[in-house]
Design a protein around this motif. Structure first.
Motif, PDB file in Angstrom:
ATOM      1  N   PRO A 103       0.839  -7.061 -44.134  1.00 38.55           N
ATOM      2  CA  PRO A 103       0.485  -6.896 -42.722  1.00 38.55           C
ATOM      3  C   PRO A 103      -1.004  -7.085 -42.467  1.00 38.55           C
ATOM      4  O   PRO A 103      -1.404  -7.497 -41.373  1.00 38.55           O
ATOM      5  N   GLY A 104      -1.847  -6.830 -43.471  1.00 38.97           N
ATOM      6  CA  GLY A 104      -3.292  -7.017 -43.330  1.00 38.97           C
ATOM      7  C   GLY A 104      -3.744  -8.442 -43.583  1.00 38.97           C
ATOM      8  O   GLY A 104      -4.944  -8.733 -43.505  1.00 38.97           O
ATOM      9  N   ALA A 110      -0.351  -0.522 -51.326  1.00 41.21           N
ATOM     10  CA  ALA A 110      -1.262  -0.659 -52.466  1.00 41.21           C
ATOM     11  C   ALA A 110      -2.222  -1.827 -52.266  1.00 41.21           C
ATOM     12  O   ALA A 110      -3.400  -1.748 -52.626  1.00 41.21           O
ATOM     13  N   LEU A 111      -1.731  -2.908 -51.680  1.00 42.72           N
ATOM     14  CA  LEU A 111      -2.564  -4.102 -51.498  1.00 42.72           C
ATOM     15  C   LEU A 111      -3.561  -3.939 -50.358  1.00 42.72           C
ATOM     16  O   LEU A 111      -4.742  -4.279 -50.490  1.00 42.72           O
ATOM     17  N   ASP A 112      -3.099  -3.423 -49.223  1.00 42.92           N
ATOM     18  CA  ASP A 112      -3.970  -3.302 -48.047  1.00 42.92           C
ATOM     19  C   ASP A 112      -4.809  -2.029 -48.074  1.00 42.92           C
ATOM     20  O   ASP A 112      -5.885  -1.978 -47.469  1.00 42.92           O
ATOM     21  N   ASN A 113      -4.286  -0.984 -48.761  1.00 48.19           N
ATOM     22  CA  ASN A 113      -4.984   0.307 -48.820  1.00 48.19           C
ATOM     23  C   ASN A 113      -5.518   0.689 -47.438  1.00 48.19           C
ATOM     24  O   ASN A 113      -6.734   0.806 -47.223  1.00 48.19           O
ATOM     25  N   THR A 117      -5.829   3.334 -45.741  1.00 48.05           N
ATOM     26  CA  THR A 117      -6.690   4.519 -45.610  1.00 48.05           C
ATOM     27  C   THR A 117      -8.002   4.364 -46.360  1.00 48.05           C
ATOM     28  O   THR A 117      -8.861   5.247 -46.299  1.00 48.05           O
ATOM     29  N   GLN A 118      -8.155   3.226 -47.076  1.00 43.04           N
ATOM     30  CA  GLN A 118      -9.399   2.921 -47.789  1.00 43.04           C
ATOM     31  C   GLN A 118      -9.814   4.048 -48.740  1.00 43.04           C
ATOM     32  O   GLN A 118     -10.979   4.441 -48.811  1.00 43.04           O
ATOM     33  N   ARG A 119      -8.855   4.569 -49.484  1.00 43.01           N
ATOM     34  CA  ARG A 119      -9.150   5.619 -50.457  1.00 43.01           C
ATOM     35  C   ARG A 119      -9.205   5.056 -51.860  1.00 43.01           C
ATOM     36  O   ARG A 119      -8.554   4.059 -52.172  1.00 43.01           O
ATOM     37  N   ASN A 120      -9.958   5.729 -52.736  1.00 43.82           N
ATOM     38  CA  ASN A 120      -9.967   5.369 -54.144  1.00 43.82           C
ATOM     39  C   ASN A 120      -9.046   6.319 -54.911  1.00 43.82           C
ATOM     40  O   ASN A 120      -8.434   7.220 -54.322  1.00 43.82           O
ATOM     41  N   GLN A 121      -8.941   6.134 -56.229  1.00 43.53           N
ATOM     42  CA  GLN A 121      -8.023   6.937 -57.020  1.00 43.53           C
ATOM     43  C   GLN A 121      -8.375   8.416 -56.993  1.00 43.53           C
ATOM     44  O   GLN A 121      -7.488   9.274 -56.926  1.00 43.53           O
ATOM     45  N   TRP A 167      -1.838   1.630 -58.249  1.00 39.28           N
ATOM     46  CA  TRP A 167      -0.488   1.336 -57.764  1.00 39.28           C
ATOM     47  C   TRP A 167       0.458   2.493 -58.063  1.00 39.28           C
ATOM     48  O   TRP A 167       1.245   2.901 -57.209  1.00 39.28           O
ATOM     49  N   SER A 168       0.390   3.008 -59.267  1.00 35.81           N
ATOM     50  CA  SER A 168       1.281   4.113 -59.644  1.00 35.81           C
ATOM     51  C   SER A 168       1.001   5.353 -58.814  1.00 35.81           C
ATOM     52  O   SER A 168       1.931   6.072 -58.421  1.00 35.81           O
ATOM     53  N   LEU A 169      -0.274   5.608 -58.535  1.00 37.14           N
ATOM     54  CA  LEU A 169      -0.626   6.756 -57.700  1.00 37.14           C
ATOM     55  C   LEU A 169      -0.074   6.592 -56.285  1.00 37.14           C
ATOM     56  O   LEU A 169       0.325   7.566 -55.649  1.00 37.14           O
ATOM     57  N   THR A 170      -0.058   5.357 -55.808  1.00 34.23           N
ATOM     58  CA  THR A 170       0.519   5.091 -54.490  1.00 34.23           C
ATOM     59  C   THR A 170       1.984   5.510 -54.452  1.00 34.23           C
ATOM     60  O   THR A 170       2.452   6.150 -53.503  1.00 34.23           O
TER      61      THR A 170
END
Length: 291
Positions: free
Chosen positions: A76-77, A117-120, A122-126, A204-207
């Motif tokens: 979508p992004g 995972a691709l667009d992130n 919320t712009q968060r890191n791990q 990705w796994s955290l997502t």
């Protein structure tokens, strides 16, 4: 005859039959970009199906891409839709191939998780994702106990205590439970142990894990599911224990209850599978199946 595929995952085997219409091309099939503008996060999002064939190709850097009628899928992004391994690509392609006359985006959980995972958005890191996940531990479903009625008190003890004992032993931590409205006081050592464990997961796994936690409202149950200590059915039932108890006593609107149950199972299963496919070493082997 038709070609199928068996997805082999380290520590287990997850059989996934790739539908006949989903073809693996081996290499990229053209460079015409395909922009998918629909918002997969919109629960009511539907669209008339506009493609016939779904295919998988391996692009630059070893990443796998999905094409609809040989036009490359995008998020979508606007980013090129790429996934880290073939097994995950097959899972996504199967979702697109399974759609009928109308695309029901709200049923395409694997695609949604990949887009996230691709667009992130919320712009968060791990580190930020881990902190958000651990906040659920302070309000974990299995940590909050009732004082009455006696039947529910006993049910929570019988069903939740074994899972609590497992996770405390598995991770060598103390969590505890409480009937106080403030919940149990989680030791800092416990939070740090889980923080270090979650740092071993990739983005990705955290997502996927965070998605499961938000569905079950429980870190304990989510780790039980991802660690394969609990089945999807068990994890969902334990997350709905009080509701199920009330239904047994007072009854329910059957179709609504069943719909909610199946939806929660589908989302939780998709999230757990996403974690496994994103974190494990996966290889895909062809297997000739008789039609």
């Amino acid at each position: 005859m038709m070609w199928g595929r068996l997805v082999r995952v380290r520590g287990g085997v997850a059989p996934t039959l790739l539908p006949l219409a989903v073809r693996h091309e081996g290499r990229s099939l053209g460079r015409t970009p395909f922009f998918q503008n629909a918002s997969y996060s919109t629960a009511a999002a539907e669209r008339k199906k506009f493609y016939k064939d779904v295919s998988i190709s391996q692009g630059d850097g070893g990443l796998f891409e999905i094409s609809l009628d040989r036009r490359k899928l995008r998020t979508p992004g606007g980013k090129l839709f790429t996934v880290p391994n073939e097994a995950l690509a097959i899972a996504v392609a199967t979702e697109w191939d399974a759609q009928k006359d109308t695309l029901k985006f709200y049923t395409m959980h694997m695609t949604t998780l990949c887009n996230t995972a691709l667009d992130n958005p919320t712009q968060r890191n791990q580190v930020q994702m881990i902190s958000a996940a651990l906040k659920f531990l302070e309000t974990d479903t299995v940590c909050y106990r009732v004082e009455e009625p006696p039947g529910l008190v006993e049910l929570q003890k019988n069903e939740w205590d074994p899972v609590m004992a497992w996770i405390e032993k598995r991770y060598n931590v103390v969590i505890g439970s409480s009937s106080d409205i403030m919940g149990p006081s989680i030791p800092e050592e416990t939070k740090e142990t889980f923080r270090q464990h979650l740092l071993s997961y990739n983005f990705w796994s955290l997502t996927g894990l965070e998605y499961v936690i938000t569905q079950l409202k429980s870190v304990v149950l989510s780790l039980g599911l991802v660690d394969r200590h609990l089945s999807v059915e068990q994890a969902v039932l334990l997350s709905r224990l009080e509701e199920e108890y009330q239904i047994q006593r007072w009854g329910n609107v059957e179709w609504a209850h069943d719909y909610d149950m199946y939806e929660l199972r589908a989302r939780s299963a998709a999230g757990a599978l996403f974690v496994q496919l994103s974190s494990e070493s996966c290889t895909v082997k062809r297997k000739l199946l008789q039609d």
